[in-house]
Design a protein around this motif. Structure first.
Motif, PDB file in Angstrom:
ATOM      1  N   GLU A 126       1.426  -1.570   0.123  1.00 41.78           N
ATOM      2  CA  GLU A 126      -0.166  -0.358  -0.069  1.00 41.78           C
ATOM      3  C   GLU A 126       1.054   1.227  -0.166  1.00 41.78           C
ATOM      4  O   GLU A 126       1.843   1.488   0.776  1.00 41.78           O
ATOM      5  N   TYR A 127       0.446   2.074  -0.481  1.00 37.16           N
ATOM      6  CA  TYR A 127       1.373   3.363  -0.885  1.00 37.16           C
ATOM      7  C   TYR A 127       0.448   4.500  -0.999  1.00 37.16           C
ATOM      8  O   TYR A 127      -0.508   4.771  -1.040  1.00 37.16           O
ATOM      9  N   LEU A 128       0.760   5.480   0.273  1.00 32.44           N
ATOM     10  CA  LEU A 128       0.122   6.902   0.582  1.00 32.44           C
ATOM     11  C   LEU A 128       0.771   7.570  -0.486  1.00 32.44           C
ATOM     12  O   LEU A 128       1.525   7.627  -0.552  1.00 32.44           O
ATOM     13  N   VAL A 129      -1.140   8.529  -1.259  1.00 32.19           N
ATOM     14  CA  VAL A 129      -0.770   9.273  -1.647  1.00 32.19           C
ATOM     15  C   VAL A 129      -1.162  10.544  -0.968  1.00 32.19           C
ATOM     16  O   VAL A 129      -2.264  10.743  -0.632  1.00 32.19           O
ATOM     17  N   VAL A 130      -0.110  11.793  -1.396  1.00 33.80           N
ATOM     18  CA  VAL A 130      -0.436  12.710  -0.151  1.00 33.80           C
ATOM     19  C   VAL A 130       0.033  13.945  -1.211  1.00 33.80           C
ATOM     20  O   VAL A 130       0.403  13.719  -1.818  1.00 33.80           O
ATOM     21  N   CYS A 131      -1.320  15.104  -0.996  1.00 33.24           N
ATOM     22  CA  CYS A 131      -1.150  16.734  -1.693  1.00 33.24           C
ATOM     23  C   CYS A 131      -0.165  17.078  -0.732  1.00 33.24           C
ATOM     24  O   CYS A 131       0.237  17.549   0.574  1.00 33.24           O
ATOM     25  N   ASN A 132       0.581  17.566  -1.894  1.00 32.81           N
ATOM     26  CA  ASN A 132       1.711  18.558  -1.058  1.00 32.81           C
ATOM     27  C   ASN A 132       2.084  19.899  -1.930  1.00 32.81           C
ATOM     28  O   ASN A 132       3.269  20.773  -1.578  1.00 32.81           O
ATOM     29  N   GLU A 133       1.235  20.409  -2.064  1.00 37.44           N
ATOM     30  CA  GLU A 133       0.756  22.062  -2.709  1.00 37.44           C
ATOM     31  C   GLU A 133      -0.268  22.266  -1.363  1.00 37.44           C
ATOM     32  O   GLU A 133      -1.578  21.586  -1.491  1.00 37.44           O
ATOM     33  N   TYR A 134      -0.139  23.649  -1.109  1.00 33.63           N
ATOM     34  CA  TYR A 134      -1.207  23.595   0.477  1.00 33.63           C
ATOM     35  C   TYR A 134      -2.002  24.042  -0.635  1.00 33.63           C
ATOM     36  O   TYR A 134      -2.356  25.061  -1.568  1.00 33.63           O
ATOM     37  N   CYS A 135      -3.661  23.676  -0.096  1.00 32.81           N
ATOM     38  CA  CYS A 135      -4.835  23.584  -0.738  1.00 32.81           C
ATOM     39  C   CYS A 135      -6.196  24.220  -0.563  1.00 32.81           C
ATOM     40  O   CYS A 135      -7.337  24.701  -0.817  1.00 32.81           O
ATOM     41  N   GLY A 136      -5.848  24.393   1.053  1.00 33.24           N
ATOM     42  CA  GLY A 136      -6.775  24.980   1.755  1.00 33.24           C
ATOM     43  C   GLY A 136      -6.818  24.367   3.403  1.00 33.24           C
ATOM     44  O   GLY A 136      -5.596  23.940   3.896  1.00 33.24           O
ATOM     45  N   LEU A 137      -7.960  24.579   4.053  1.00 31.64           N
ATOM     46  CA  LEU A 137      -8.033  24.893   5.409  1.00 31.64           C
ATOM     47  C   LEU A 137      -8.160  23.153   5.660  1.00 31.64           C
ATOM     48  O   LEU A 137      -7.294  22.606   6.633  1.00 31.64           O
ATOM     49  N   GLY A 138      -8.559  21.798   4.368  1.00 32.93           N
ATOM     50  CA  GLY A 138      -8.235  20.341   4.982  1.00 32.93           C
ATOM     51  C   GLY A 138      -7.039  19.867   3.924  1.00 32.93           C
ATOM     52  O   GLY A 138      -7.145  18.707   4.742  1.00 32.93           O
ATOM     53  N   HIS A 139      -5.908  20.713   3.247  1.00 35.70           N
ATOM     54  CA  HIS A 139      -4.714  20.147   3.162  1.00 35.70           C
ATOM     55  C   HIS A 139      -3.952  19.032   3.768  1.00 35.70           C
ATOM     56  O   HIS A 139      -3.455  17.922   3.252  1.00 35.70           O
ATOM     57  N   HIS A 140      -4.339  19.364   4.502  1.00 32.50           N
ATOM     58  CA  HIS A 140      -3.011  18.153   5.781  1.00 32.50           C
ATOM     59  C   HIS A 140      -4.615  16.702   6.028  1.00 32.50           C
ATOM     60  O   HIS A 140      -3.585  15.902   5.760  1.00 32.50           O
ATOM     61  N   THR A 141      -5.810  16.549   5.551  1.00 30.64           N
ATOM     62  CA  THR A 141      -5.986  15.819   5.400  1.00 30.64           C
ATOM     63  C   THR A 141      -6.272  15.116   4.059  1.00 30.64           C
ATOM     64  O   THR A 141      -6.971  13.692   3.786  1.00 30.64           O
ATOM     65  N   MET A 142      -5.640  15.975   3.107  1.00 29.82           N
ATOM     66  CA  MET A 142      -5.597  15.218   1.372  1.00 29.82           C
ATOM     67  C   MET A 142      -4.779  13.929   1.428  1.00 29.82           C
ATOM     68  O   MET A 142      -4.293  14.097   1.505  1.00 29.82           O
ATOM     69  N   GLN A 143      -5.748  13.262   1.410  1.00 27.52           N
ATOM     70  CA  GLN A 143      -4.708  12.009   0.710  1.00 27.52           C
ATOM     71  C   GLN A 143      -5.102  10.723  -0.311  1.00 27.52           C
ATOM     72  O   GLN A 143      -6.519  11.104   0.160  1.00 27.52           O
ATOM     73  N   GLY A 144      -4.455   9.890  -0.548  1.00 27.95           N
ATOM     74  CA  GLY A 144      -5.364   8.542  -1.546  1.00 27.95           C
ATOM     75  C   GLY A 144      -5.079   7.615  -1.171  1.00 27.95           C
ATOM     76  O   GLY A 144      -3.368   7.256  -0.762  1.00 27.95           O
ATOM     77  N   LYS A 145      -4.720   6.726  -1.934  1.00 30.83           N
ATOM     78  CA  LYS A 145      -4.342   5.126  -1.459  1.00 30.83           C
ATOM     79  C   LYS A 145      -3.449   4.888  -3.301  1.00 30.83           C
ATOM     80  O   LYS A 145      -4.560   4.084  -3.706  1.00 30.83           O
ATOM     81  N   ILE A 146      -2.750   4.297  -2.803  1.00 31.79           N
ATOM     82  CA  ILE A 146      -2.442   2.870  -4.076  1.00 31.79           C
ATOM     83  C   ILE A 146      -1.823   1.370  -3.483  1.00 31.79           C
ATOM     84  O   ILE A 146      -1.097   1.613  -2.896  1.00 31.79           O
ATOM     85  N   VAL A 147      -3.209   1.021  -4.086  1.00 33.78           N
ATOM     86  CA  VAL A 147      -2.354  -0.146  -3.424  1.00 33.78           C
ATOM     87  C   VAL A 147      -1.819  -0.905  -5.063  1.00 33.78           C
ATOM     88  O   VAL A 147      -2.623  -1.591  -5.999  1.00 33.78           O
ATOM     89  N   VAL A 148      -0.814  -1.461  -4.571  1.00 35.32           N
ATOM     90  CA  VAL A 148       0.154  -2.678  -5.459  1.00 35.32           C
ATOM     91  C   VAL A 148       0.082  -3.799  -5.492  1.00 35.32           C
ATOM     92  O   VAL A 148      -0.089  -4.541  -4.442  1.00 35.32           O
ATOM     93  N   GLU A 149      -0.894  -5.000  -6.226  1.00 35.30           N
ATOM     94  CA  GLU A 149      -0.762  -6.230  -5.902  1.00 35.30           C
ATOM     95  C   GLU A 149       0.360  -6.911  -6.863  1.00 35.30           C
ATOM     96  O   GLU A 149       0.306  -6.362  -7.418  1.00 35.30           O
ATOM     97  N   ALA A 150       0.275  -8.251  -6.151  1.00 38.21           N
ATOM     98  CA  ALA A 150       1.144  -8.719  -6.781  1.00 38.21           C
ATOM     99  C   ALA A 150       0.461  -9.283  -7.453  1.00 38.21           C
ATOM    100  O   ALA A 150      -0.541  -9.534  -7.757  1.00 38.21           O
ATOM    101  N   ALA A 151       1.500 -10.144  -8.625  1.00 38.31           N
ATOM    102  CA  ALA A 151       0.887 -10.500 -10.072  1.00 38.31           C
ATOM    103  C   ALA A 151      -0.071 -11.860  -9.630  1.00 38.31           C
ATOM    104  O   ALA A 151       0.714 -12.720  -9.068  1.00 38.31           O
ATOM    105  N   PRO A 152      -0.568 -12.583 -10.987  1.00 44.40           N
ATOM    106  CA  PRO A 152      -1.468 -13.869  -9.447  1.00 44.40           C
ATOM    107  C   PRO A 152      -0.829 -14.610 -10.114  1.00 44.40           C
ATOM    108  O   PRO A 152       0.150 -14.996 -10.999  1.00 44.40           O
TER     109      PRO A 152
END
Ligand SMILES: [Cu+2]
Length: 158
Positions: free
Chosen positions: A132-158
């Motif tokens: 699991e890789y964390l995606v963060v917003c690293n450009e200040y975009c407003g009051l909730g900027h520090h909560t802005m994140q996403g997730k990339i799940v890299v799955e092993a080949a079947p």
């Protein structure tokens, strides 16, 4: 010409700093492949969610087998907030903003881009390890900027 000792020291110190800056630029450019994006594509910010040339949002496998991820950035989240991609295959990320300038930084990798309204930021990255890789917003975009994140799940080949 007589140059005072302290002036000579400062001249050499300034020259040394310039050399350090130039060398570090060369190392990051050629050693770490850090360079400005070359992809320029514009999009109407109001059409990011619906424009078929940009989406579909999320991860999709194209007919040639390549993986494409389209994501929208808006205050204060990424859409979709989580995507699943395969390990060891090039993944082309396409990201655009609906509102203000955001950042898209995949923690633990050198994948990092600005996300600007009106433009499609695109880069290709190959994940070498599953997890699991964390995606963060690293450009200040407003009051909730520090909560802005996403997730990339890299799955092993079947
Ligand atoms: Cu932000």
């Amino acid at each position: 010409m007589n140059v005072d000792l302290y002036e000579r020291i400062w001249l050499w110190a300034a020259a040394g700093i310039i050399v350090v800056f130039l060398v570090s630029m060369g190392v990051t450019t050629f050693g770490y492949a850090v360079r400005p994006p070359s992809h320029v594509e514009m999009i109407d910010p109001t059409q990011v969610m619906t424009d078929p040339s940009f989406g579909p949002l999320g991860a999709s496998t194209r007919p040639d087998g390549s993986v494409r991820v389209a994501m929208a950035a808006l205050m204060f989240t990424f859409v979709p907030a989580e995507v699943h991609v395969p390990v060891g295959r090039p993944v082309t990320f396409r990201i655009s903003s609906l509102d203000v300038s955001h950042g898209f930084d995949i923690a633990g990798t050198n994948a990092n881009t600005m996300v600007l309204p009106g433009y499609v930021s695109q880069f290709t990255y190959t994940f070498q390890r599953p997890g699991e890789y964390l995606v963060v917003c690293n450009e200040y975009c407003g009051l909730g900027h520090h909560t802005m994140q996403g997730k990339i799940v890299v799955e092993a080949a079947p």
